[in-house]
Design a protein around this motif. Structure first.
Motif, short mmCIF file in Angstrom:
data_model
loop_
_atom_site.label_atom_id
_atom_site.label_comp_id
_atom_site.label_asym_id
_atom_site.label_seq_id
_atom_site.Cartn_x
_atom_site.Cartn_y
_atom_site.Cartn_z
N VAL A 22 0.71 -0.99 -0.11
CA VAL A 22 -0.14 0.46 -0.17
C VAL A 22 0.88 1.00 0.12
O VAL A 22 0.41 1.99 -0.83
CB VAL A 22 -0.89 -0.09 1.13
CG1 VAL A 22 -1.33 0.96 1.52
CG2 VAL A 22 -2.24 -1.40 0.87
N ALA A 23 2.20 0.96 0.87
CA ALA A 23 2.62 2.05 0.88
C ALA A 23 3.11 2.46 -0.67
O ALA A 23 3.81 3.96 -0.54
CB ALA A 23 3.69 1.96 1.61
N GLN A 24 4.16 1.59 -1.12
CA GLN A 24 4.11 2.01 -2.66
C GLN A 24 3.05 2.57 -4.19
O GLN A 24 3.63 3.48 -4.76
CB GLN A 24 4.15 0.55 -3.26
CG GLN A 24 5.18 -0.10 -2.78
CD GLN A 24 5.94 -1.03 -3.40
OE1 GLN A 24 5.89 -1.15 -4.48
NE2 GLN A 24 6.79 -2.54 -2.64
N MET A 25 1.86 2.30 -3.52
CA MET A 25 0.78 3.17 -4.71
C MET A 25 1.42 4.83 -3.96
O MET A 25 0.85 4.75 -2.86
CB MET A 25 -0.42 2.90 -4.21
CG MET A 25 -0.65 1.68 -4.33
SD MET A 25 -1.51 0.72 -4.00
CE MET A 25 -2.48 -0.36 -3.02
N PRO A 26 1.11 5.73 -5.16
CA PRO A 26 1.13 7.05 -4.95
C PRO A 26 -0.70 7.53 -4.47
O PRO A 26 -1.38 6.85 -4.83
CB PRO A 26 1.08 8.00 -7.00
CG PRO A 26 1.26 6.29 -7.25
CD PRO A 26 1.69 4.95 -6.20
N ASN A 54 4.68 14.75 7.08
CA ASN A 54 5.08 15.80 8.04
C ASN A 54 6.28 15.90 7.71
O ASN A 54 7.22 15.57 6.94
CB ASN A 54 4.83 15.28 8.95
CG ASN A 54 5.30 13.73 9.83
OD1 ASN A 54 6.60 13.92 10.22
ND2 ASN A 54 4.69 13.29 9.44
N PRO A 55 7.43 17.12 8.88
CA PRO A 55 9.15 17.03 8.46
C PRO A 55 9.70 16.25 8.34
O PRO A 55 10.86 16.11 7.78
CB PRO A 55 9.15 18.44 8.93
CG PRO A 55 7.92 18.88 9.42
CD PRO A 55 7.05 18.12 9.17
N GLU A 56 8.93 15.04 9.03
CA GLU A 56 9.89 13.80 9.98
C GLU A 56 9.70 12.66 9.26
O GLU A 56 10.68 11.55 9.51
CB GLU A 56 9.39 13.68 11.31
CG GLU A 56 10.32 14.71 12.32
CD GLU A 56 9.58 15.03 13.37
OE1 GLU A 56 8.83 13.51 14.41
OE2 GLU A 56 10.14 15.88 14.55
N MET A 57 8.70 12.45 8.18
CA MET A 57 8.41 11.39 7.57
C MET A 57 8.26 11.37 5.91
O MET A 57 7.78 12.40 5.44
CB MET A 57 6.90 10.66 8.10
CG MET A 57 6.40 10.33 9.36
SD MET A 57 5.51 9.50 10.19
CE MET A 57 5.89 8.31 10.34
N PHE A 62 5.06 6.98 6.12
CA PHE A 62 3.03 8.02 6.76
C PHE A 62 2.33 6.60 6.03
O PHE A 62 1.96 5.94 6.89
CB PHE A 62 3.61 8.78 6.16
CG PHE A 62 2.07 9.26 6.50
CD1 PHE A 62 2.28 9.70 8.11
CD2 PHE A 62 0.37 9.22 5.64
CE1 PHE A 62 0.88 10.50 8.78
CE2 PHE A 62 -0.36 10.46 6.22
CZ PHE A 62 -0.31 10.10 7.74
N LYS A 63 2.57 6.24 5.17
CA LYS A 63 1.23 4.79 4.69
C LYS A 63 1.66 3.16 4.89
O LYS A 63 0.47 3.66 5.58
CB LYS A 63 1.14 5.45 3.22
CG LYS A 63 0.72 6.30 2.06
CD LYS A 63 1.11 6.50 1.24
CE LYS A 63 2.56 6.65 0.56
NZ LYS A 63 2.16 6.64 -1.37
#
Length: 175
Positions: A22-26, A54-57, A62-63
């Protein structure tokens, strides 16, 4: 618990594969012109959703984090930090085991315990909530808690195997 269920190789592998996929999907923001749709690169939310929440991720982390929360706890939460321009400026993941969701006067209210002691009340406009499968429309069920008996059986089998082989593969009994 969902936290210690990740000690199971099977659970960890499943969560890792699904969350990573899921994180790979734009995640793109679209605008609807008179016909069709177009990517809204110039919209203030595009960078936040597509590149850096956010500035840290990074968007990937995040996803992946929110998807892992959804797969283990049944809910994913992020606090919305609002900018001076009236648009969200950042999204910060919140730990689902420290969040309670309720209704007061017909409004959703989120109670978060960042230090597990002092609760912080967050109105619904400050929380991005992605519920998993559930029957009340308010919160999702934890897949790990629903499969607790199966996971406990897997753990017992693993512990028995570890003890058996730690004992030189000899049963610990005397006739």
């Amino acid at each position: 618990t969902p936290s210690n269920a990740l000690a199971s190789a099977t659970v960890y592998a499943c969560v890792q594969v699904l969350a990573g996929s899921v994180a790979q999907m734009p995640l793109k923001l679209y605008r609807r012109p008179e016909r069709g749709k177009e990517v809204a690169i110039d919209h203030p939310l595009y960078f936040l959703l597509h590149d850096r929440p956010n500035p840290e991720m990074s968007d990937y982390v995040f996803k992946e984090t929110l998807m892992a929360h959804l797969l283990t706890w049944g809910n994913a939460f992020a606090e919305i930090e609002w900018g001076a321009d009236g648009y969200p400026a950042a999204l910060w993941p919140l730990l689902p085991d420290r969040m309670e969701v309720g209704r007061e006067n017909g409004q959703l209210v989120y109670t978060y315990k960042p230090d597990m002691v002092r609760p912080v009340r967050l109105p619904s406009w400050r929380v991005l909530h992605i519920p998993g499968l559930g029957f009340d429309g308010l919160v999702g069920y934890s897949p790990v808690r629903l499969q607790m008996a199966t996971l406990s059986g897997d753990r017992a089998v693993n512990e028995y195997g570890w003890r058996f082989f730690a004992n030189g593969a000899r049963p610990g009994m005397v006739l």
